[in-house]
Enzyme design. Structure first.
Site, short mmCIF file in Angstrom:
data_model
loop_
_atom_site.label_atom_id
_atom_site.label_comp_id
_atom_site.label_asym_id
_atom_site.label_seq_id
_atom_site.Cartn_x
_atom_site.Cartn_y
_atom_site.Cartn_z
N VAL A 80 5.67 6.87 -2.43
CA VAL A 80 5.94 6.66 -1.00
C VAL A 80 5.43 5.27 -0.64
O VAL A 80 4.36 4.86 -1.07
CB VAL A 80 5.27 7.74 -0.12
N MET A 98 0.86 -1.18 0.00
CA MET A 98 0.00 0.00 0.00
C MET A 98 0.89 1.22 0.00
O MET A 98 1.85 1.30 0.76
CB MET A 98 -0.87 0.01 1.24
N CYS A 99 0.57 2.17 -0.86
CA CYS A 99 1.50 3.26 -1.08
C CYS A 99 0.77 4.50 -1.57
O CYS A 99 -0.45 4.53 -1.65
CB CYS A 99 2.54 2.85 -2.12
N GLY A 100 1.55 5.52 -1.90
CA GLY A 100 1.04 6.72 -2.53
C GLY A 100 1.86 7.02 -3.77
O GLY A 100 3.07 6.78 -3.79
N ASN A 134 0.23 1.33 -6.22
CA ASN A 134 -0.36 1.49 -4.90
C ASN A 134 -1.36 0.36 -4.73
O ASN A 134 -2.28 0.20 -5.53
CB ASN A 134 -1.07 2.85 -4.80
#
Length: 685
Positions: free
Chosen positions: A61, A1-3, A88
Site C-alpha cells: 500500500v 512511505m508505505c506498508g 517502505n
C-alpha cells in the site's frame, strides 16, 4: 512511505520442493485483506504480485511522496521480470545513485520514485547493495533466478518489519496486524513480556512473531534455509585514542553534516512540515530548515514560497508541568514560521487511548504516545504528508540524564582539553548515581535496581541498563508465570549484545558510548521510533524523517570524544548535555533554547478523580477483562485505579496504563488467553 505484506512458501520437509500457496484467487483475497488492515500506511494506491508458480506473493500500500504518478506504484519489477521488490520508507540521494547506475548498468528505470533504485542496486551489487542506501526503510526482494528472498531493515530501525511462520509459510509485514487474515492466531509471549524481550531483543509481545533487527537482513534460500545477518552496526573509537581536532573543527563538522542531513530530507513532491517542541532537538531542525529555505533557496517539498514553512506542536495544560508549547511558540515567532498547536486535555487523551494502542501493537507506561498520535492528526488535517522530527538526537549526543553517571564512570582520556578535574569527576559520579535513583522514584519507577549485578558486569558497570528497566510490571504477573524461571530485563539487555561488541565495551569503549549503544538497540528502536515514531505517525498517513539518524551524521558523531557530548561548565559548576549540538545549532536557535536543560517528552502521570481517564481505566480494568489476559493476577491489580487517582500514586498510574493497553491489544487482536506452560527440563542421567 508505505506498508508491505509478503508470503513465502516454505519446504520444511528435507528433499521436497516448496509447496505452492493457495490458489491465486484465494491468495489475492488474503493479501488484499492483509493490506486492508494496514491501509493507513498507504492510502494512495494498492498493488500485488504473485509468482507464476504460486510460491511467493508481495502486497503493497502506497503513500505517494516522490513521483506521484502511477509509475511509482509498487511492487517493482526489473525488465526481465525476475527480480521483484516492495519498499517502505524514504531513500535519500537517490537521484545521484540513479544517475550512477544509469551510467554503469543497462537497467531501465520505469519511474522517478526513490524506491525503484533498490532493484537496480541489488542487480548490480547483490547483497552488498544495502550499504549503498541512505535513509529510513524496510524492504523485501525476491530474486527468481536464485530463489532468494531478502527482507531488510534500516540501520536504526526507523521503519518496522516483522516476520512469523504459519502453516509452512514465512509471513513478513510492516505491522503484526497484517498477519491476521493470513492464518495467524496471535498468542501472548509471556516470557517476552516478563523479560522485556519485546523491548530489548528480536521478540515482540506476540509468541512467534519476530522483528527484523535494525541494520540486519534475513534471507530465505530456495524456500528453506532462513538466516539473519547484520550489514551495519554502531561503532565507537578506542577510549584511549587521542582526539586531534579542535573544538571548532568538531563543531563545524557536526553543523555541516546536520545541514546536509536536513537538506536531503527536504526533497519530495508533496508539502513538508516540522514537528516543533520546546526542546533543542526539534528547534535546531526548524532553525536549519528555515536557514536552508530562506537563505539558501532550498525547496521544502513542493512548496516554492519560503513563508510556507509550517511547524506543528502539542501542548498540555500549563499547570501539568509537562507543557512546552509556549517555548515552541516563541521559537516559531523567532523563526518567522507558521505554527499550529494541538492542545491535549485529559478527555482528548482518553478518547484516543484505544486506537493509539491498536496502532502501536505494544505497551508504554506513559501516555506520551497518545499525544504523538494526536499530534500527527494536525499535519494530516492541513494536507501535509511529510514532517521532519528530532528523534535520535539524545541517543547520539548524550542528552538523557541517565547517561551522566556512565559518562562519569571513567575519565575521558581521549580529550586532553577536558575542563572536568579528576577529583570533581569522582565526586560527581557518586552524586549522579544518587540523583538518578531519586529521579526514577519521583516519577513512579524503580529507583532501587541500580546495585551491582551480572548484567552490569557484562556491560562494563554502566547504570543505564538499570534505567532502561526502571518501569516493570513483573510484580503484577500471575504466580503460574514462575514457570518461565528467573526473568531479569537487565540480563535481557546484556544478552542482546553480541560477544564481539561486549569485548570492545569492556576494553575499548568509554562507558558513555556503551550506554548509548544499548539504549539505541532497545529503547530507541522499540519505543521511541515505534510508539513515539512510525506507528503513531503512519496511523494518520504521515511520513516522518529523522535527520539526527542519518548515518553519515551519526558515524561522525560516534567518533567524537565523550566530553564534547556531555561537558562540564566550570563557571556554572554543572554539566551541559548535548554540548556540541548546542554549539553547532547556536546560529539557528534562540538564546533561551541554547541555555535550556533537557526535558524528556512525557505526558502527565496524575489526573483528577472521576475524570475521563479514570472512567476509561475503570471500564477496561475489570475482573473479567484482566483475567482474560491470563498472565496478570487480578488480586494484584484490582486496586490500581484507586491508588492512581485517589492516592495520586504515579507508579500505580503507569501500571494501570500498561495493563489497560494489554486489555485493548488482547481484545482487538482476539488473543488466546495465556495459561500455564509445560516447561521442558533437561534430562540428567
Amino acid at each position: 512511505m508505505c506498508g508491505i505484506s509478503c508470503i513465502i512458501s516454505l519446504d520444511r520437509a528435507q528433499g521436497h520442493a516448496a509447496n505452492c500457496l493457495d490458489d491465486p484467487k484465494t491468495l489475492a483475497k488474503q493479501l488484499n485483506d492483509s493490506l486492508e488492515l494496514i491501509k493507513h500506511r498507504g492510502p494512495d494506491s494498492r498493488g500485488q504480485w504473485i509468482s507464476s508458480d504460486n510460491k511467493v506473493a508481495f502486497g503493497h500500500v502506497r503513500l505517494a511522496i516522490n513521483d506521484l504518478s502511477p509509475d511509482g506504484a509498487q511492487p517493482f519489477h526489473n525488465e526481465d521480470n525476475n527480480i521483484h521488490a516492495v519498499v517502505n520508507g524514504e531513500l535519500y540521494d537517490y537521484e545521484a545513485i540513479r544517475a550512477s547506475l544509469i551510467e554503469k548498468t543497462d537497467y531501465k528505470f520505469k519511474s522517478r520514485s526513490d524506491c525503484e533504485i533498490v532493484i537496480a542496486l541489488y542487480k548490480y551489487y547483490g547483497l552488498s547493495f544495502l550499504s549503498k542506501i541512505r535513509g529510513e526503510f524496510a524492504l523485501c526482494i525476491y530474486d527468481a533466478r536464485t530463489q532468494l528472498f531478502i527482507a531488510a531493515r534500516d540501520r536504526y530501525g526507523i521503519k518496522p518489519l516483522f516476520y512469523t511462520f504459519v502453516d509452512n509459510k514465512l509471513l513478513v509485514a510492516a505491522e503484526s496486524k497484517a498477519f491476521l487474515p493470513l492464518g495467524w492466531k496471535p498468542e501472548w509471549d509471556v516470557a517476552s513480556l516478563k523479560e522485556a524481550g519485546w523491548n530489548h531483543d528480536a521478540r515482540t509481545i506476540f509468541k512467534g512473531v519476530r522483528k527484523v533487527r535494525p541494520g540486519h537482513y534475513i534471507t530465505c534460500q530456495s524456500f528453506d534455509n532462513i538466516e539473519s545477518r547484520p550489514y551495519w552496526d554502531i561503532e565507537y573509537p578506542s577510549k584511549t585514542l587521542k582526539e586531534p581536532r579542535s573544538d571548532q573543527e568538531m563543531i563545524e563538522g557536526v553543523r555541516e553534516l546536520m545541514l546536509e542531513a536536513i537538506r536531503v530530507r527536504l526533497r519530495a513532491d508533496v508539502p513538508i512540515g516540522v514537528y516543533l517542541s520546546g526542546g533543542i532537538d526539534s528547534s535546531v531542525i526548524a532553525g536549519m530548515v528555515t536557514h536552508l529555505v530562506k537563505e539558501q533557496g532550498e525547496r521544502m517539498g513542493n512548496d516554492k514560497e519560503p513563508e510556507r514553512i509550517s511547524c506543528f506542536s502539542i501542548g498540555f495544560d500549563e499547570d501539568s508541568g509537562f507543557d512546552e508549547s509556549a517555548i515552541a511558540n516563541r521559537t516559531a515567532d523567532h523563526l518567522g514560521v507558521k505554527y499550529y498547536k494541538k492542545h491535549m486535555k485529559e478527555a482528548e487523551l482518553a478518547a484516543r487511548f484505544e486506537d493509539a494502542t491498536w496502532h502501536c501493537e505494544h505497551h508504554n507506561p506513559d501516555l506520551n504516545y497518545v499525544g504523538k498520535y494526536a499530534l500527527s492528526e494536525v499535519p494530516q488535517e492541513l494536507g501535509f504528508k511529510v514532517v521532519l522530527t528530532g528523534e535520535g538526537a539524545d541517543e547520539q549526543f548524550g542528552g538523557y540524564p541517565m547517561y551522566l553517571p556512565d559518562y562519569l564512570r571513567e575519565a575521558d582520556l581521549a580529550y586532553s582539553p577536558n575542563p572536568l578535574p579528576e577529583d570533581v569527576r569522582k565526586a560527581q559520579c557518586i552524586q549522579a548515581d544518587e540523583e538518578a535513583s531519586a529521579y526514577y522514584e519521583s516519577i513512579g519507577a524503580d529507583g532501587a535496581n541500580r546495585g551491582p549485578s551480572l548484567p552490569r558486569r557484562m556491560l562494563n558497570d554502566i547504570t543505564t541498563v538499570s534505567s532502561m528497566t526502571a518501569f516493570s510490571a513483573d510484580t503484577l504477573f500471575a504466580d503460574w508465570t514462575a514457570c518461565y524461571g528467573a526473568c531479569d530485563p537487565q540480563l535481557t539487555i546484556a544478552n542482546n549484545v553480541d560477544g564481539r561488541v561486549k569485548d570492545v565495551m569492556m576494553y575499548k569503549w568509554h562507558p558513555l558510548h556503551t550506554a548509548l549503544y544499548v539504549w539505541q538497540k532497545g529503547h530507541l528502536s522499540n519505543i521511541f521510533l515505534s510508539c513515539l515514531g512510525d506507528r503513531t505517525e503512519m496511523a494518520h498517513s504521515i511520513e516522518a524523517r529523522t535527520p539526527f539518524l542519518d548515518h553519515h551524521l551519526t558515524e561522525y558523531v560516534n567518533g567524537l570524544p565523550p566530553s564534547v557530548k556531555i561537558r562540564w561548565d566550570i563557571e556554572e559548576k554543572r554539566f551541559v548535555e548535548k554540548w556540541i549540538l548546542r554549539e553547532a545549532g547556536k546560529p539557528f536557535i534562540t538564546e533561551e533554547l541554547y541555555k535550556r536543560k533537557k526535558h524528556p517528552y512525557s505526558a502527565p502521570t496524575t489526573y483528577p478523580e472521576n475524570g475521563p481517564l479514570q472512567k476509561l481505566l475503570a471500564r477496561l480494568l475489570t475482573k473479567d477483562r484482566v483475567e482474560q489476559l491470563g498472565f496478570i493476577a487480578w488480586n494484584k491489580v484490582q486496586d490500581l485505579v484507586n491508588k492512581a487517582f485517589r492516592q495520586k500514586d504515579a507508579n500505580a498510574m503507569r501500571f494501570a496504563f500498561t495493563i489497560a493497553q494489554w486489555v485493548v491489544i488482547g481484545e482487538r487482536f482476539q488473543i488466546k488467553k495465556a495459561g500455564p506452560q509445560l516447561v521442558e527440563r533437561p534430562h540428567i542421567s
